[in-house]
Design an enzyme around this catalytic site. Sequence first.
Site, PDB file in Angstrom:
ATOM      1  N   ALA A  61      44.360  -5.070  -9.339  1.00 24.40           N
ATOM      2  CA  ALA A  61      45.437  -4.771  -8.401  1.00 24.40           C
ATOM      3  C   ALA A  61      46.409  -5.943  -8.452  1.00 24.40           C
ATOM      4  CB  ALA A  61      44.866  -4.615  -7.001  1.00 24.40           C
ATOM      5  N   GLY A 100      40.801  -3.557 -10.161  1.00 22.48           N
ATOM      6  CA  GLY A 100      41.425  -2.238 -10.145  1.00 22.48           C
ATOM      7  C   GLY A 100      41.632  -1.673 -11.537  1.00 22.48           C
ATOM      8  N   GLU A 103      38.448  -0.164 -12.387  1.00 27.00           N
ATOM      9  CA  GLU A 103      38.290   1.021 -11.531  1.00 27.00           C
ATOM     10  C   GLU A 103      39.084   2.206 -12.085  1.00 27.00           C
ATOM     11  OE1 GLU A 103      39.237  -1.356  -7.995  1.00 27.00           O
ATOM     12  OE2 GLU A 103      37.349  -0.625  -7.144  1.00 27.00           O
ATOM     13  N   GLU A 123      36.542  -9.055  -7.806  1.00 19.96           N
ATOM     14  CA  GLU A 123      37.119  -9.076  -6.452  1.00 19.96           C
ATOM     15  C   GLU A 123      36.478 -10.119  -5.546  1.00 19.96           C
ATOM     16  OE1 GLU A 123      36.662  -6.388  -8.227  1.00 19.96           O
ATOM     17  OE2 GLU A 123      38.243  -4.913  -7.886  1.00 19.96           O
TER      18      GLU A 123
HETATM   19  C1  3H9 Z   1      41.622  -5.888  -7.258  1.00 21.56           C
HETATM   20  O1  3H9 Z   1      41.794  -5.418  -8.333  1.00 21.56           O
HETATM   21  C2  3H9 Z   1      41.343  -5.092  -6.018  1.00 21.56           C
HETATM   22  C3  3H9 Z   1      40.977  -3.649  -6.294  1.00 21.56           C
HETATM   23  O2  3H9 Z   1      39.576  -3.486  -6.431  1.00 21.56           O
HETATM   24  C4  3H9 Z   1      41.320  -2.773  -5.111  1.00 21.56           C
HETATM   25  C5  3H9 Z   1      42.727  -2.458  -4.874  1.00 21.56           C
HETATM   26  C6  3H9 Z   1      42.942  -1.432  -3.832  1.00 21.56           C
HETATM   27  N1  3H9 Z   1      48.032  -9.690  -9.935  1.00 21.56           N
HETATM   28  O3  3H9 Z   1      45.607 -16.332 -15.357  1.00 21.56           O
HETATM   29  P1  3H9 Z   1      46.835 -16.371 -16.181  1.00 21.56           P
HETATM   30  C7  3H9 Z   1      49.460 -13.384 -13.185  1.00 21.56           C
HETATM   31  S1  3H9 Z   1      41.707  -7.575  -7.017  1.00 21.56           S
HETATM   32  C8  3H9 Z   1      49.223 -10.272 -10.089  1.00 21.56           C
HETATM   33  O4  3H9 Z   1      47.541 -17.664 -16.314  1.00 21.56           O
HETATM   34  P2  3H9 Z   1      45.280 -15.842 -18.546  1.00 21.56           P
HETATM   35  C9  3H9 Z   1      49.218 -14.843 -12.907  1.00 21.56           C
HETATM   36  O5  3H9 Z   1      49.545 -15.192 -11.591  1.00 21.56           O
HETATM   37  C10 3H9 Z   1      42.229  -8.223  -8.578  1.00 21.56           C
HETATM   38  N2  3H9 Z   1      49.440 -11.252 -10.984  1.00 21.56           N
HETATM   39  O6  3H9 Z   1      46.583 -15.791 -17.651  1.00 21.56           O
HETATM   40  C11 3H9 Z   1      50.113 -15.487 -13.941  1.00 21.56           C
HETATM   41  O7  3H9 Z   1      51.432 -15.454 -13.444  1.00 21.56           O
HETATM   42  P3  3H9 Z   1      52.407 -16.669 -13.653  1.00 21.56           P
HETATM   43  C12 3H9 Z   1      41.106  -8.327  -9.531  1.00 21.56           C
HETATM   44  C13 3H9 Z   1      48.431 -11.627 -11.751  1.00 21.56           C
HETATM   45  O8  3H9 Z   1      45.650 -15.233 -19.833  1.00 21.56           O
HETATM   46  C14 3H9 Z   1      50.002 -14.537 -15.124  1.00 21.56           C
HETATM   47  O9  3H9 Z   1      49.548 -13.301 -14.586  1.00 21.56           O
HETATM   48  N3  3H9 Z   1      41.570  -8.944 -10.726  1.00 21.56           N
HETATM   49  C15 3H9 Z   1      47.162 -11.048 -11.645  1.00 21.56           C
HETATM   50  O10 3H9 Z   1      44.678 -17.185 -18.515  1.00 21.56           O
HETATM   51  C16 3H9 Z   1      49.060 -14.996 -16.199  1.00 21.56           C
HETATM   52  O11 3H9 Z   1      47.802 -15.266 -15.590  1.00 21.56           O
HETATM   53  C17 3H9 Z   1      41.519 -10.274 -10.906  1.00 21.56           C
HETATM   54  O12 3H9 Z   1      41.072 -10.995 -10.051  1.00 21.56           O
HETATM   55  C18 3H9 Z   1      46.977 -10.029 -10.679  1.00 21.56           C
HETATM   56  N4  3H9 Z   1      45.804  -9.404 -10.508  1.00 21.56           N
HETATM   57  O13 3H9 Z   1      44.232 -14.903 -17.818  1.00 21.56           O
HETATM   58  C19 3H9 Z   1      42.004 -10.769 -12.235  1.00 21.56           C
HETATM   59  N5  3H9 Z   1      46.335 -11.631 -12.544  1.00 21.56           N
HETATM   60  O14 3H9 Z   1      52.573 -16.791 -15.126  1.00 21.56           O
HETATM   61  C20 3H9 Z   1      42.734 -12.054 -12.066  1.00 21.56           C
HETATM   62  C21 3H9 Z   1      47.068 -12.545 -13.192  1.00 21.56           C
HETATM   63  O15 3H9 Z   1      53.607 -16.271 -12.896  1.00 21.56           O
HETATM   64  N6  3H9 Z   1      43.357 -12.517 -13.277  1.00 21.56           N
HETATM   65  N7  3H9 Z   1      48.327 -12.551 -12.734  1.00 21.56           N
HETATM   66  O16 3H9 Z   1      51.689 -17.848 -13.066  1.00 21.56           O
HETATM   67  C22 3H9 Z   1      42.683 -13.164 -14.263  1.00 21.56           C
HETATM   68  O17 3H9 Z   1      41.480 -13.327 -14.217  1.00 21.56           O
HETATM   69  C23 3H9 Z   1      43.507 -13.721 -15.384  1.00 21.56           C
HETATM   70  O18 3H9 Z   1      44.825 -13.797 -14.950  1.00 21.56           O
HETATM   71  C24 3H9 Z   1      43.454 -12.934 -16.698  1.00 21.56           C
HETATM   72  C25 3H9 Z   1      44.475 -13.553 -17.695  1.00 21.56           C
HETATM   73  C26 3H9 Z   1      42.057 -13.021 -17.294  1.00 21.56           C
HETATM   74  C27 3H9 Z   1      43.814 -11.505 -16.494  1.00 21.56           C
END
Ligand code: 3H9
Length: 648
Positions: A61, A100, A103, A123
């Site tokens: 999400a 998400g 999901e 999450e």
């Molecule tokens: C969820 O899904 C809830 C659902 O179950 C229910 C909903 C109803 N959103 O980490 P990076 C941005 S909870 C928005 O440096 P990497 C991040 O801020 C979510 N932005 O890259 C950054 O922006 P900026 C569950 C996001 O290659 C840029 O992307 N998911 C999100 O080292 C690059 O990120 C997670 O918790 C996001 N969800 O790693 C996953 N994610 O350049 C969280 C990232 O402006 N994310 N950004 O600073 C990660 O684990 C890593 O970002 C990922 C990439 C592995 C994807």
Amino acid sequence: MAVSLTRDGNVAHLIIENPPVNAASHAVRAGLMAQLAQANADPSVHAIILSCAGRTFVAGADVKEFGQPPLEPFLPNVVNAIEASHKPVVAAIHGTALGGGLELALGCHARIASPDAEMGLPEVKLGIVPGAGGTQRLPRLIGVAKAVDLVSTGRRMSAAEAHDSGLIETIADGDLVAAAATLARSLVGTEPRRTGTIPVPAFDATEVDKQITAVEKKARGQQSPAAAARLVIQAAQLPFAEGLAAERAAFLELVQSDQSKALRHVFAAERLAAKILGLEDTKPRPVETVGVVGAGLMGAGIAVAFLAAGYTVRAVERDEASAQAGRERIEGLFARLLKSGRISEAARIEQLGRLSTFAERAQLDPCDLVIEAVFDDLSVKTELFADLSTIVRPDAILATNTSYLNPDQIAAVVTNPERFLGLHFFSPANIMRLVEVVRTAQVAPDVLATGLAVVKRLGKLGVVSGVCEGFIGNRIFTAYRRECDFMLEDGALPHEIDAALEGYGFAMGPYAVNDMAGLDISWARRKRNAATRDPARRYVAIADRLCEAGHFGQKTGKGYYLYEAGRRSVDPEVTALIEAASQEAGITRRAFKADEIVARVLDGIVAEGRAILDEGIALRPSDIDLVLINGYGFPAWRGGPMYQAGMR
Ligand code: 3H9
């Protein structure tokens, strides 16, 4: 457009494009609903593929939308709509399908992934539970025990593990979308396999109860891991729709919680830490071959971390016997990783295949980066770096892992000192996530950027620190310990202080930590610094008295505690020694409540943190939070000490 629709014969292809990580933002959710409806309404479409453009499948999400009024369509409804589709929908997963994102894939009727894809429900790391059906659909595919593990740890599964456990149908051989189209065509004319209709496989309730008890213990006060685990059990107990409703209610409650707000602060802080003013367009230098000087406990851990991240490592010790011992130490760490299931036998062999060990420093000449982990003594390090300067290329990067020495004094002997910086790892270096990237006075911007890039490739968290005694972490820890020692002398006992801080959520109290690390190392440092100590400052001699009495910690069976048959207990001898020290200092001992202990420690940490910010040693309060959380066991769900103090 966030979601586009293309056609490949009778297969419709929905492509999500929402850089950088294809988060399921409002535009994505709305686009999916619209394109799905269109594909379902078109009689010439017989099957549908859902995939993503760019570097990854949907990574979750959109965390930026948390805390704002939710906009329809909500993600659970989008997932339900995909699941309800009467034409088969196949998820084609590359990169990381997280939260998400996974999901959405669970709502599809089949899943195919690239060999290097990863999947998970992280999450809990944001203080929430999955909110779009993850806890209800996942156990239907992979069973309750495995689903509890995944949702409560937030860990990622490899494509291979996902395939073995039944989460995905196939791993794509070659082109992912072409393979997904073949899979989609094979499903045409069959009844879609809707995850929500699959019964949850039978499970051993006693074992899963034990699993949840362990989750609660490990969470140290954080709510979301056990909440997520319990929702998985409910998947087996409730009708699907009720399970979804229970999950949604838990999600909506937790997303408002202080714990989630604090963990979202940590999430943002981690991304911010990598952004250094002035380095925006700086290209890091290429690094592939890494030298490690000193293969003791620290050096071996560093070598393993680099090998695991794909680097070629040349480790150097002072003679053949030490080089051999170093190799055995590194092999021993790999053996442990294998035993705990953290790596496969094939990975162990491949990674060790990139290691060479030597007894001559000259063998470091092909290295792009050399990091030392030798004895923390200025003359030892200056001799080493003067020598290294003549061995490696003039543009090869040199890094010290010193904890307490002044790197600028070491830089003075380096030719081209702009290529020299500190990379301060925490022990055990192959496990601990934090690395302080120490900005020396003359370091070149691209060398600092390389330090950060290398740490990121190691899968670790780099935090930039200026030069001061102990850098950010150990300097604050010294202040923290000082506060604890004052309370010890004023009337508290080690187990009371440890219990108060563990009750707050610290991984371990400072005295238990000290016993594990050994009391002799800091004793030696105190003796070295005795002559320059300010006599006007309060000095607590309890640690010195303990060392004089042979209490060096766990390794001697006694430290702040007594260790017998692997069990820790309060040592009356230590209590007597502490009481005598108070008396000697003319202090009448008094009782301390847990709250007071915690407040004193936090005040001490925050005061030192403010000083560090004023001096420009740390760039921002959130960097200090990250250091304390990842290096010193501060509970992440409290957001860090500076966050607690309102510095956000
Ligand atoms: C969820 O899904 C809830 C659902 O179950 C229910 C909903 C109803 N959103 O980490 P990076 C941005 S909870 C928005 O440096 P990497 C991040 O801020 C979510 N932005 O890259 C950054 O922006 P900026 C569950 C996001 O290659 C840029 O992307 N998911 C999100 O080292 C690059 O990120 C997670 O918790 C996001 N969800 O790693 C996953 N994610 O350049 C969280 C990232 O402006 N994310 N950004 O600073 C990660 O684990 C890593 O970002 C990922 C990439 C592995 C994807």
